[in-house]
Structure formats: structure tokens, C-alpha cells
Design a protein around this motif. Structure first.
Motif, mmCIF file in Angstrom:
data_model
loop_
_atom_site.group_PDB
_atom_site.id
_atom_site.type_symbol
_atom_site.label_atom_id
_atom_site.label_comp_id
_atom_site.label_asym_id
_atom_site.label_seq_id
_atom_site.Cartn_x
_atom_site.Cartn_y
_atom_site.Cartn_z
ATOM 1 N N LEU A 51 0.828 -1.206 0.000
ATOM 2 C CA LEU A 51 0.000 0.000 0.000
ATOM 3 C C LEU A 51 0.865 1.259 0.000
ATOM 4 C CD1 LEU A 51 -2.835 -0.975 2.508
ATOM 5 C CD2 LEU A 51 -3.021 -0.670 0.036
ATOM 6 N N GLY A 52 1.988 1.232 0.705
ATOM 7 C CA GLY A 52 2.896 2.372 0.733
ATOM 8 C C GLY A 52 3.457 2.688 -0.644
ATOM 9 N N ILE A 53 3.826 1.654 -1.382
ATOM 10 C CA ILE A 53 4.342 1.854 -2.747
ATOM 11 C C ILE A 53 3.260 2.468 -3.634
ATOM 12 C CG2 ILE A 53 5.073 0.647 -4.849
ATOM 13 C CD1 ILE A 53 6.585 -1.307 -3.006
ATOM 14 N N ALA A 54 2.049 1.932 -3.558
ATOM 15 C CA ALA A 54 0.962 2.434 -4.399
ATOM 16 C C ALA A 54 0.623 3.888 -4.064
ATOM 17 C CB ALA A 54 -0.275 1.550 -4.225
ATOM 18 N N ILE A 55 0.499 4.179 -2.785
ATOM 19 C CA ILE A 55 0.156 5.543 -2.379
ATOM 20 C C ILE A 55 1.301 6.500 -2.694
ATOM 21 C CG2 ILE A 55 -0.341 7.006 -0.376
ATOM 22 C CD1 ILE A 55 -1.895 4.559 0.759
ATOM 23 N N GLY A 56 2.542 6.066 -2.459
ATOM 24 C CA GLY A 56 3.696 6.916 -2.756
ATOM 25 C C GLY A 56 3.818 7.233 -4.240
ATOM 26 N N ALA A 57 3.574 6.239 -5.085
ATOM 27 C CA ALA A 57 3.636 6.480 -6.531
ATOM 28 C C ALA A 57 2.532 7.437 -6.972
ATOM 29 C CB ALA A 57 3.522 5.159 -7.287
ATOM 30 N N ALA A 58 1.348 7.289 -6.383
ATOM 31 C CA ALA A 58 0.240 8.182 -6.727
ATOM 32 C C ALA A 58 0.545 9.616 -6.308
ATOM 33 C CB ALA A 58 -1.047 7.698 -6.067
ATOM 34 N N ILE A 59 1.062 9.778 -5.111
ATOM 35 C CA ILE A 59 1.391 11.124 -4.635
ATOM 36 C C ILE A 59 2.540 11.707 -5.454
ATOM 37 C CG2 ILE A 59 2.359 12.404 -2.681
ATOM 38 C CD1 ILE A 59 0.686 10.571 -0.874
ATOM 39 N N GLY A 60 3.545 10.884 -5.765
ATOM 40 C CA GLY A 60 4.673 11.355 -6.569
ATOM 41 C C GLY A 60 4.274 11.788 -7.966
ATOM 42 N N THR A 61 3.204 11.213 -8.481
ATOM 43 C CA THR A 61 2.682 11.608 -9.785
ATOM 44 C C THR A 61 1.805 12.847 -9.683
ATOM 45 O OG1 THR A 61 2.695 9.291 -10.473
ATOM 46 C CG2 THR A 61 1.370 10.804 -11.783
ATOM 47 N N ALA A 62 1.043 12.946 -8.615
ATOM 48 C CA ALA A 62 0.075 14.039 -8.474
ATOM 49 C C ALA A 62 0.728 15.376 -8.127
ATOM 50 C CB ALA A 62 -0.952 13.682 -7.414
ATOM 51 N N VAL A 63 1.791 15.360 -7.342
ATOM 52 C CA VAL A 63 2.400 16.610 -6.885
ATOM 53 C C VAL A 63 2.921 17.452 -8.057
ATOM 54 C CG1 VAL A 63 4.325 17.574 -5.560
ATOM 55 C CG2 VAL A 63 2.872 15.828 -4.556
ATOM 56 N N PRO A 64 3.697 16.890 -8.986
ATOM 57 C CA PRO A 64 4.156 17.736 -10.104
ATOM 58 C C PRO A 64 2.996 18.215 -10.993
ATOM 59 C CG PRO A 64 5.380 15.679 -10.064
ATOM 60 C CD PRO A 64 4.304 15.580 -9.047
ATOM 61 N N ALA A 65 1.968 17.404 -11.130
ATOM 62 C CA ALA A 65 0.826 17.818 -11.955
ATOM 63 C C ALA A 65 0.110 18.991 -11.318
ATOM 64 C CB ALA A 65 -0.123 16.648 -12.132
ATOM 65 N N SER A 66 -0.011 18.981 -10.003
ATOM 66 C CA SER A 66 -0.691 20.099 -9.346
ATOM 67 C C SER A 66 0.166 21.371 -9.390
ATOM 68 C CB SER A 66 -1.039 19.764 -7.898
ATOM 69 O OG SER A 66 0.118 19.628 -7.117
ATOM 70 N N LYS A 67 1.485 21.208 -9.350
ATOM 71 C CA LYS A 67 2.380 22.375 -9.459
ATOM 72 C C LYS A 67 2.251 23.004 -10.842
ATOM 73 C CE LYS A 67 5.918 21.036 -6.137
ATOM 74 N NZ LYS A 67 7.317 20.624 -5.975
ATOM 75 N N LYS A 68 2.148 22.166 -11.885
ATOM 76 C CA LYS A 68 2.019 22.684 -13.243
ATOM 77 C C LYS A 68 0.703 23.431 -13.432
ATOM 78 C CE LYS A 68 4.922 19.367 -15.659
ATOM 79 N NZ LYS A 68 4.946 18.270 -16.634
ATOM 80 N N SER A 69 -0.371 22.904 -12.857
ATOM 81 C CA SER A 69 -1.676 23.560 -13.026
ATOM 82 C C SER A 69 -1.724 24.884 -12.271
ATOM 83 C CB SER A 69 -2.803 22.639 -12.576
ATOM 84 O OG SER A 69 -2.731 22.421 -11.185
ATOM 85 N N LYS A 70 -0.997 25.012 -11.167
ATOM 86 C CA LYS A 70 -0.976 26.273 -10.431
ATOM 87 C C LYS A 70 -0.160 27.338 -11.167
ATOM 88 C CE LYS A 70 -1.599 24.385 -5.832
ATOM 89 N NZ LYS A 70 -1.006 24.191 -4.498
ATOM 90 N N LYS A 71 0.843 26.921 -11.945
ATOM 91 C CA LYS A 71 1.658 27.873 -12.695
ATOM 92 C C LYS A 71 0.891 28.517 -13.829
ATOM 93 C CE LYS A 71 6.215 25.948 -11.737
ATOM 94 N NZ LYS A 71 7.394 25.292 -12.313
ATOM 95 N N LYS A 72 -0.080 27.809 -14.389
ATOM 96 C CA LYS A 72 -0.814 28.305 -15.557
ATOM 97 C C LYS A 72 -1.814 29.314 -15.186
ATOM 98 C CE LYS A 72 -0.241 24.311 -18.473
ATOM 99 N NZ LYS A 72 -0.871 23.289 -19.244
#
Length: 72
Positions: A51-72
Motif C-alpha cells: 500500500l505504501g508503494i501504491a500511495i507513494g507512486a500516486a502522490i509522486g505523480t500528483a504533486v508535479p501535476a498540481s504544481k504545473k496547473s498552479k503555474k498556468k
């Protein structure tokens, strides 16, 4: 001049991909550590780490995407 702009755009795109990979790797690393801790607490290490691997991968993918959307 146009040739230099193309190289710059490719370089930015490569760095963006590397940054995403780094974030996913960091997320997985933190997820394994936290998952192992919770797995030991609940006496099920394999499930906690999975579960840690799955949640960590999801968070690691989501964080850069949210940073990109805030820049726009």
C-alpha cells in the motif's frame, strides 16, 4: 535561431520528465518507509509496504501535476 529554440524546448521537456521521475521515486521511497512502519504496527508488513508503494507512486505523480496547473 529557430534551431536553437528547438533544442531549448527539447531540453526543457527532458528536464520536466526527469523531475517527474524523481518525484515518483521519492514518493515510492517515502511510501515504502511509512508502509513498513504501519505494516509492523498492524502485523502485516507485506500489505503495508504494498500500500505504501501504491500511495507513494500516486502522490509522486500528483504533486508535479498540481504544481504545473498552479503555474498556468
Amino acid at each position: 535561431m529557430d534551431h536553437n529554440n528547438k533544442n531549448t524546448d527539447e531540453h526543457i521537456e527532458e528536464n520536466s520528465e526527469n523531475e517527474t521521475d524523481d518525484n515518483i521515486s521519492a514518493g515510492i521511497g517515502v511510501g515504502i518507509a511509512l508502509g513498513a512502519a504501519f505494516g509492523l504496527m498492524f502485523d502485516n508488513l507485506a500489505l503495508g509496504m504494498g500500500l505504501g508503494i501504491a500511495i507513494g507512486a500516486a502522490i509522486g505523480t500528483a504533486v508535479p501535476a498540481s504544481k504545473k496547473s498552479k503555474k498556468k
